[in-house]
Scaffold this active site. Sequence first.
Site, PDB file in Angstrom:
ATOM      1  CE  LYS A 186      -0.028  -4.562   2.967  1.00  0.00           C
ATOM      2  NZ  LYS A 186      -0.419  -5.906   2.426  1.00  0.00           N
ATOM      3  CB  THR A 204      -0.892  -0.010   1.267  1.00  0.00           C
ATOM      4  OG1 THR A 204      -1.523   1.253   1.402  1.00  0.00           O
ATOM      5  CG2 THR A 204      -0.073  -0.254   2.539  1.00  0.00           C
ATOM      6  CG  ASP A 205      -1.163   4.957  -1.028  1.00  0.00           C
ATOM      7  OD1 ASP A 205      -1.737   4.330  -0.116  1.00  0.00           O
ATOM      8  OD2 ASP A 205      -1.756   5.842  -1.704  1.00  0.00           O
ATOM      9  CD  GLU A 206      -3.562   3.543   4.385  1.00  0.00           C
ATOM     10  OE1 GLU A 206      -3.353   3.329   5.591  1.00  0.00           O
ATOM     11  OE2 GLU A 206      -4.699   3.593   3.888  1.00  0.00           O
ATOM     12  CE1 TYR A 260      -3.512  -2.668   5.617  1.00  0.00           C
ATOM     13  CE2 TYR A 260      -3.322  -0.329   5.104  1.00  0.00           C
ATOM     14  CZ  TYR A 260      -3.393  -1.644   4.689  1.00  0.00           C
ATOM     15  OH  TYR A 260      -3.342  -1.949   3.350  1.00  0.00           O
TER      16      TYR A 260
HETATM   17  P1  NAD Z   1      -9.717  -7.461   1.934  1.00  0.00           P
HETATM   18  O1  NAD Z   1      -9.762  -7.147   3.385  1.00  0.00           O
HETATM   19  O2  NAD Z   1     -10.909  -7.203   1.094  1.00  0.00           O
HETATM   20  O3  NAD Z   1      -9.359  -9.007   1.745  1.00  0.00           O
HETATM   21  C1  NAD Z   1      -8.377  -9.647   2.505  1.00  0.00           C
HETATM   22  C2  NAD Z   1      -8.480 -11.159   2.235  1.00  0.00           C
HETATM   23  O4  NAD Z   1      -7.433 -11.817   2.958  1.00  0.00           O
HETATM   24  C3  NAD Z   1      -9.808 -11.764   2.725  1.00  0.00           C
HETATM   25  O5  NAD Z   1     -10.305 -12.657   1.766  1.00  0.00           O
HETATM   26  C4  NAD Z   1      -9.409 -12.508   3.999  1.00  0.00           C
HETATM   27  O6  NAD Z   1     -10.237 -13.615   4.289  1.00  0.00           O
HETATM   28  C5  NAD Z   1      -7.979 -12.925   3.668  1.00  0.00           C
HETATM   29  N1  NAD Z   1      -7.163 -13.147   4.864  1.00  0.00           N
HETATM   30  C6  NAD Z   1      -7.026 -12.324   5.946  1.00  0.00           C
HETATM   31  N2  NAD Z   1      -6.206 -12.884   6.864  1.00  0.00           N
HETATM   32  C7  NAD Z   1      -5.801 -14.080   6.344  1.00  0.00           C
HETATM   33  C8  NAD Z   1      -4.939 -15.111   6.797  1.00  0.00           C
HETATM   34  N3  NAD Z   1      -4.314 -15.045   8.004  1.00  0.00           N
HETATM   35  N4  NAD Z   1      -4.745 -16.194   6.006  1.00  0.00           N
HETATM   36  C9  NAD Z   1      -5.357 -16.288   4.804  1.00  0.00           C
HETATM   37  N5  NAD Z   1      -6.203 -15.344   4.325  1.00  0.00           N
HETATM   38  C10 NAD Z   1      -6.415 -14.248   5.087  1.00  0.00           C
HETATM   39  O7  NAD Z   1      -8.424  -6.722   1.374  1.00  0.00           O
HETATM   40  P2  NAD Z   1      -8.234  -5.940  -0.012  1.00  0.00           P
HETATM   41  O8  NAD Z   1      -8.778  -4.585   0.135  1.00  0.00           O
HETATM   42  O9  NAD Z   1      -8.666  -6.815  -1.122  1.00  0.00           O
HETATM   43  O10 NAD Z   1      -6.631  -5.806  -0.017  1.00  0.00           O
HETATM   44  C11 NAD Z   1      -5.830  -6.862  -0.523  1.00  0.00           C
HETATM   45  C12 NAD Z   1      -4.364  -6.484  -0.362  1.00  0.00           C
HETATM   46  O11 NAD Z   1      -4.098  -5.281  -1.062  1.00  0.00           O
HETATM   47  C13 NAD Z   1      -3.944  -6.208   1.083  1.00  0.00           C
HETATM   48  O12 NAD Z   1      -2.652  -6.734   1.267  1.00  0.00           O
HETATM   49  C14 NAD Z   1      -3.936  -4.695   1.195  1.00  0.00           C
HETATM   50  O13 NAD Z   1      -2.991  -4.265   2.148  1.00  0.00           O
HETATM   51  C15 NAD Z   1      -3.511  -4.311  -0.214  1.00  0.00           C
HETATM   52  N6  NAD Z   1      -4.006  -2.991  -0.671  1.00  0.00           N
HETATM   53  C16 NAD Z   1      -5.340  -2.680  -0.607  1.00  0.00           C
HETATM   54  C17 NAD Z   1      -5.777  -1.467  -1.120  1.00  0.00           C
HETATM   55  C18 NAD Z   1      -7.236  -1.092  -1.082  1.00  0.00           C
HETATM   56  O14 NAD Z   1      -7.560   0.059  -1.401  1.00  0.00           O
HETATM   57  N7  NAD Z   1      -8.146  -1.973  -0.726  1.00  0.00           N
HETATM   58  C19 NAD Z   1      -4.858  -0.571  -1.675  1.00  0.00           C
HETATM   59  C20 NAD Z   1      -3.502  -0.919  -1.700  1.00  0.00           C
HETATM   60  C21 NAD Z   1      -3.089  -2.142  -1.229  1.00  0.00           C
HETATM   61  O1  DAU Z   2      -4.220   3.888   0.312  1.00  0.00           O
HETATM   62  C1  DAU Z   2      -4.411   2.512   0.246  1.00  0.00           C
HETATM   63  C2  DAU Z   2      -5.262   2.052   1.402  1.00  0.00           C
HETATM   64  O2  DAU Z   2      -6.595   2.508   1.134  1.00  0.00           O
HETATM   65  C3  DAU Z   2      -5.248   0.540   1.592  1.00  0.00           C
HETATM   66  O3  DAU Z   2      -3.951   0.143   1.937  1.00  0.00           O
HETATM   67  C4  DAU Z   2      -6.238   0.116   2.688  1.00  0.00           C
HETATM   68  O4  DAU Z   2      -6.272  -1.290   2.774  1.00  0.00           O
HETATM   69  C5  DAU Z   2      -7.612   0.630   2.308  1.00  0.00           C
HETATM   70  O5  DAU Z   2      -8.547   0.301   3.324  1.00  0.00           O
HETATM   71  C6  DAU Z   2      -7.574   2.144   2.085  1.00  0.00           C
HETATM   72  O6  DAU Z   2      -7.335   2.848   3.336  1.00  0.00           O
HETATM   73  P1  DAU Z   2      -8.120   4.206   3.710  1.00  0.00           P
HETATM   74  O7  DAU Z   2      -8.077   4.363   5.166  1.00  0.00           O
HETATM   75  O8  DAU Z   2      -7.649   5.330   2.863  1.00  0.00           O
HETATM   76  O9  DAU Z   2      -9.604   3.791   3.188  1.00  0.00           O
HETATM   77  P2  DAU Z   2     -11.052   3.984   3.832  1.00  0.00           P
HETATM   78  O10 DAU Z   2     -12.038   3.583   2.785  1.00  0.00           O
HETATM   79  O11 DAU Z   2     -11.165   3.359   5.172  1.00  0.00           O
HETATM   80  O12 DAU Z   2     -11.128   5.559   4.015  1.00  0.00           O
HETATM   81  C7  DAU Z   2     -10.990   6.441   2.905  1.00  0.00           C
HETATM   82  C8  DAU Z   2     -11.066   7.856   3.444  1.00  0.00           C
HETATM   83  O13 DAU Z   2     -12.398   8.108   3.883  1.00  0.00           O
HETATM   84  C9  DAU Z   2     -10.175   8.118   4.636  1.00  0.00           C
HETATM   85  O14 DAU Z   2      -9.679   9.441   4.568  1.00  0.00           O
HETATM   86  C10 DAU Z   2     -11.113   7.970   5.834  1.00  0.00           C
HETATM   87  C11 DAU Z   2     -12.435   8.437   5.278  1.00  0.00           C
HETATM   88  N1  DAU Z   2     -13.649   7.792   5.842  1.00  0.00           N
HETATM   89  C12 DAU Z   2     -13.693   6.436   5.904  1.00  0.00           C
HETATM   90  C13 DAU Z   2     -14.806   5.796   6.396  1.00  0.00           C
HETATM   91  C14 DAU Z   2     -14.860   4.285   6.506  1.00  0.00           C
HETATM   92  C15 DAU Z   2     -14.727   8.579   6.236  1.00  0.00           C
HETATM   93  O15 DAU Z   2     -14.686   9.818   6.151  1.00  0.00           O
HETATM   94  N2  DAU Z   2     -15.845   7.939   6.711  1.00  0.00           N
HETATM   95  C16 DAU Z   2     -15.923   6.578   6.826  1.00  0.00           C
HETATM   96  O16 DAU Z   2     -16.974   6.056   7.306  1.00  0.00           O
END
Ligand code: NAD
Ligand code: DAU
Length: 363
Positions: free
Chosen positions: A167, A138-140, A163
């Site tokens: 990562k 992630t970019d975080e 989180y």
């Molecule tokens: P998600 O939470 O939707 O899915 C996570 C999956 O991992 C689920 O299916 C869960 O059951 C599985 N999992 C969790 N713990 C596990 C374990 N111990 N063993 C096996 N499986 C397990 O996540 P996502 O949003 O699809 O993100 C996927 C990946 O991409 C993550 O590594 C996250 O850090 C990264 N990422 C997400 C975003 C985003 O915006 N969602 C952006 C950048 C990077």
């Molecule tokens: O940048 C990549 C990341 O983006 C991933 O690594 C994470 O897995 C993914 O969950 C996401 O993180 P964020 O914290 O940016 O996403 P989230 O959807 O939780 O929140 C997006 C923005 O919206 C953030 O600034 C918080 C805000 N927010 C979120 C929720 C859930 C609100 O204002 N209200 C809300 O109810």
Amino acid sequence: MKSILVTGGCGFIGSNFVRLALRRLPECRLVNLDQLTYAGNPRNLADIEDDPRYRFVHGDICEAELVGRLFAEETIDTIVHFAAESHVDRSIDAPAEFIRTNILGTFTLLEAARKAWLANPGSQLPVPENCRFLHVSTDEVYGSLGNTGFFRETTPYHPRSPYSASKASSDHLVSAYHHTYGMPTLTTNCSNNYGPYHFPEKLIPLIISNALEGKTLPVYGDGKNVRDWLYVEDHCQAILRVLEQGRVGETYNLGGNNEKQNIEVVTTICDLLDQKVGRLPDGHPRTDLIRFVQDRPGHDRRYAIDASKIREELGWLPLVTFEEGIRRTIDWYLGNLEWVAAVRDGSYRDYYEGMCADRLNGG
Ligand code: NAD
Ligand code: DAU
């Protein structure tokens, strides 16, 4: 035939990736190892679960014995590692599981790959040149930006939530295994994704579902935090590109070039839903449901990605604009109200438990 272990394939990005990879890589076999935490929903892959090139294994990436057995049984030569605890708010409330899965889980996979690929180069196992360990991150990990500037691959790490710290730790382990053992790693650091199968705890799917149900729309703080949104299919295409053409040991930043303030995202969703399904029953626009609520502790102000490295080296560009992607996303949720309802009322948990329990252990 390539034998790919996808971890976390029942989650949001993982399920989009599995579907795309089966389509784009006809010569691959794909094993999906997923623990089915609250975020894992096997229904996300209901349309491909009978594909003979696909196998689902219910299990934990922290279980070294299980992971080692899978490597041997399936002659795994590629890992695409998505499995993680992914929600920042949950990491603030209960960080332990983030440390376990994101750090120990990544370590367990790296160890399994090291033993399978690097310890016995003379054996029948695939040699490292054919192998890839792609770590999805992630970019975080870079922390928070002010009003200007972009995250580059050279930006120092400064994670600010449990989180992102977990990562960052996993990224460092992956990098260390490359430098120490020659593990053929690739790391991608991506911005916020959105699209089909996004779990409705995250901003965009939460706002869509609440706005459809006429519930309040919580916006943290002043709503001016900025995220760089990338349509999930563009992210999955980028992962395939890095897998196929990325330079071993490198990291690639991925972003959508779609910076938006949260309040802008929320009002856009409200306006589009008003147009598509009509205003609220009392005639009010959905923006009336917006409530500014207490801010997230340590809330990162702005993320923005400089994706010029992957663009220049591998020719990848995001194809879906935010305007197009958010329409597609809303249409997907409107067309899949049953999926949303099952996730919201918890009945999605019964899908495998009730109907296909015999398949849970990879049978
Ligand atoms: P998600 O939470 O939707 O899915 C996570 C999956 O991992 C689920 O299916 C869960 O059951 C599985 N999992 C969790 N713990 C596990 C374990 N111990 N063993 C096996 N499986 C397990 O996540 P996502 O949003 O699809 O993100 C996927 C990946 O991409 C993550 O590594 C996250 O850090 C990264 N990422 C997400 C975003 C985003 O915006 N969602 C952006 C950048 C990077
Ligand atoms: O940048 C990549 C990341 O983006 C991933 O690594 C994470 O897995 C993914 O969950 C996401 O993180 P964020 O914290 O940016 O996403 P989230 O959807 O939780 O929140 C997006 C923005 O919206 C953030 O600034 C918080 C805000 N927010 C979120 C929720 C859930 C609100 O204002 N209200 C809300 O109810």
